[in-house]
Motif scaffolding. Structure first.
Motif, PDB file in Angstrom:
ATOM      1  N   UNK A 135      33.526  43.302  45.437  1.00  0.00           N
ATOM      2  CA  UNK A 135      34.785  42.445  44.094  1.00  0.00           C
ATOM      3  C   UNK A 135      35.909  43.015  44.122  1.00  0.00           C
ATOM      4  N   UNK A 136      36.041  44.180  44.568  1.00  0.00           N
ATOM      5  CA  UNK A 136      37.368  45.336  44.132  1.00  0.00           C
ATOM      6  C   UNK A 136      38.368  44.886  45.197  1.00  0.00           C
ATOM      7  N   UNK A 195      49.847  47.134  46.384  1.00  0.00           N
ATOM      8  CA  UNK A 195      48.632  47.183  46.100  1.00  0.00           C
ATOM      9  C   UNK A 195      48.545  45.950  45.269  1.00  0.00           C
ATOM     10  N   UNK A 196      48.140  44.843  45.101  1.00  0.00           N
ATOM     11  CA  UNK A 196      47.612  43.520  44.297  1.00  0.00           C
ATOM     12  C   UNK A 196      46.577  42.851  44.342  1.00  0.00           C
ATOM     13  N   UNK A 197      45.868  42.944  43.071  1.00  0.00           N
ATOM     14  CA  UNK A 197      44.952  42.144  42.834  1.00  0.00           C
ATOM     15  C   UNK A 197      44.784  40.942  43.258  1.00  0.00           C
ATOM     16  N   UNK A 198      42.890  39.888  42.776  1.00  0.00           N
ATOM     17  CA  UNK A 198      44.110  38.412  43.134  1.00  0.00           C
ATOM     18  C   UNK A 198      43.746  37.518  41.673  1.00  0.00           C
ATOM     19  N   UNK A 199      44.226  38.455  41.224  1.00  0.00           N
ATOM     20  CA  UNK A 199      44.483  38.009  39.464  1.00  0.00           C
ATOM     21  C   UNK A 199      45.536  38.872  39.097  1.00  0.00           C
ATOM     22  N   UNK A 202      36.929  41.038  37.173  1.00  0.00           N
ATOM     23  CA  UNK A 202      36.493  41.378  38.692  1.00  0.00           C
ATOM     24  C   UNK A 202      35.163  41.229  38.842  1.00  0.00           C
ATOM     25  N   UNK A 203      34.322  41.730  38.829  1.00  0.00           N
ATOM     26  CA  UNK A 203      33.048  41.755  39.267  1.00  0.00           C
ATOM     27  C   UNK A 203      31.940  40.711  38.430  1.00  0.00           C
ATOM     28  N   UNK A 204      32.236  39.700  37.273  1.00  0.00           N
ATOM     29  CA  UNK A 204      31.681  38.775  36.617  1.00  0.00           C
ATOM     30  C   UNK A 204      32.108  37.748  36.880  1.00  0.00           C
ATOM     31  N   UNK A 205      33.776  37.318  38.119  1.00  0.00           N
ATOM     32  CA  UNK A 205      34.053  36.060  37.845  1.00  0.00           C
ATOM     33  C   UNK A 205      32.795  36.032  39.981  1.00  0.00           C
ATOM     34  N   UNK A 206      32.795  37.735  40.782  1.00  0.00           N
ATOM     35  CA  UNK A 206      32.858  37.948  42.050  1.00  0.00           C
ATOM     36  C   UNK A 206      31.175  37.782  41.930  1.00  0.00           C
ATOM     37  N   UNK A 207      30.752  37.717  40.394  1.00  0.00           N
ATOM     38  CA  UNK A 207      29.031  37.847  40.273  1.00  0.00           C
ATOM     39  C   UNK A 207      28.862  35.657  40.647  1.00  0.00           C
TER      40      UNK A 207
END
Length: 395
Positions: free
Chosen positions: A186-187, A297-301, A379-384
């Motif tokens: 998820x990271x 480094x950028x996250x997906x949101x 991010x973990x919750x969206x991935x799950x």
């Protein structure tokens, strides 16, 4: 002899150096590690290190940038007035469409501004020098530079061991685009490569500018009639399969690398930056005197990631209904013991990092809650949820 520390920070960019500074108020048992030979050498060294407002209508991300900008500007000034050039910035629209957007943003400006030429001048605009800031922040911190962390494991007693020789009660990863030590799907981090150049010129710029690139206030080059001006930054995304090759992300002293970010790209980017700068203010007698490259480094949101890492396997085992989108409080999710991160600061590392570092230290030391939109839990919750959809799609 093996040595144990209360805190080991891996990554000596602006995030890691800021964290070392704030942790240093509470602990003398800190080690800062980096594979490069200097602090602020990778993405932080390649940053323009401009501190500038985010323009736009109200939203959570803009609010984060605004409070971080206020915090960081004051922080740098208190660290040393000589470390920050608070000369203001002129923000110039790129085209008519951009100008219309600027006009619509006027009711929502978070900082005072005045009209200037075709743009808007913000007095709060500043710039810092990455190496000087990071050296100052870590002056009293024990460091281990030119050191590659090849092996990172945690024993049953929660003690972390690095390369079978360094022991740590707590690990904090501030490694930017290099996330090889984070074994969580998820990271998701995107590395956006960029180049900053310093040029010599006979033109003296008196403020910072931003249009399609940023141009710094000029500083006099001793014993010459020339000035140094910084111009940055370009954007590149290489379509590398990180499961096969992560060479550039993991290479120390990346400015000597010529595999993906080769001489052709460097020369083209330099020419592009000079052309973009001249679209803002005409620079005479220009010569490139320094080039820095690095991966932001950028996250997906686009929000940064802060705090403990969620252990996805243990969390789903404990709460399998997470896959159905069932809401679970962050505090109920399983996390990896004593493993923290600051990541995803993108192109605003020198604005965000001091604020985020202080927030993380307050969380670690004083149990201050981290805002939901900054934690890794989101991010973990969206991935799950996506994992459930994948299973359904295969049926």
């Amino acid at each position: 002899m093996n040595k144990e520390f209360d805190y080991v920070i891996i990554g000596a960019g602006i995030a890691g150096c800021s964290l070392a500074y704030f942790l240093g108020k509470y602990s003398k048992s800190i080690l800062l590690i980096d594979r490069n030979s200097q602090v602020a050498f990778g993405a932080s060294g390649a940053a323009g290190a401009f501190l500038s407002p985010l323009l736009g209508k109200p939203n959570d991300f803009k609010d984060l940038i605004t409070k971080s900008l206020i915090f960081s500007t004051n922080f740098y000034k208190n660290l040393g007035e000589e470390l920050i050039s608070n000369c203001g910035v002129c923000r110039i629209p790129k085209n008519e469409e951009d100008a219309d957007k600027f006009e619509s943003y006027k009711p929502y400006m978070d900082f005072e501004y005045t009209s200037m030429n075709d743009g808007y001048f913000f007095e709060i605009g500043s710039q810092v020098t990455p190496s000087l800031i990071c050296e100052k922040l870590t002056k009293n911190i024990e460091k281990k530079l030119s050191y590659n962390v090849g092996k990172l494991e945690q024993k049953e007693n929660s003690i972390w061991i690095i390369n079978d020789e360094i022991y740590a009660k707590n690990i904090i990863l501030t490694t930017g685009a290099d996330v090889k030590h984070i074994k969580e799907e998820y990271f998701d981090i995107r590395g956006v490569w960029g180049q900053k150049i310093d040029v010599s010129t006979t033109t003296q710029t008196n403020i910072n500018y931003h249009k399609e690139c940023s141009v710094s206030k000029a500083s006099k080059i001793e014993n010459t009639n020339l000035f140094k001006v910084s111009i940055g930054a370009t954007h590149h995304k290489f379509n590398c399969d990180k499961n096969i090759c992560n060479y550039c992300i993991e290479t120390a002293n990346i400015n000597a690398c010529s595999r993906c970010y080769n001489d052709s790209i460097i020369n083209n980017d330099s020419a592009k930056l000079i052309a973009l700068a001249n679209d803002i203010i005409k620079l005479e007698n220009v010569e490139v005197i320094n080039v820095k490259i690095g991966a932001r480094a950028s996250s997906n949101d686009y929000f940064p990631m802060l705090g403990l890492l969620v252990d996805s396997a243990k969390s789903i085992e404990k709460y399998p209904h997470l896959l159905n989108g069932t809401h679970i409080k962050n505090s109920m999710l399983e996390t990896i013991n004593n493993l923290y991160v600051i990541n995803g600061v993108g192109g605003r590392g020198f604005v965000l990092s001091p604020y985020l570092a202080n927030e993380l230290v307050e969380y670690i030391i004083n149990n201050k809650e981290i805002e939901d939109n900054l934690t890794t839990h989101r991010l973990f919750k969206r991935w799950a949820k996506r994992q459930k959809n994948k299973v359904i799609g295969k049926k």
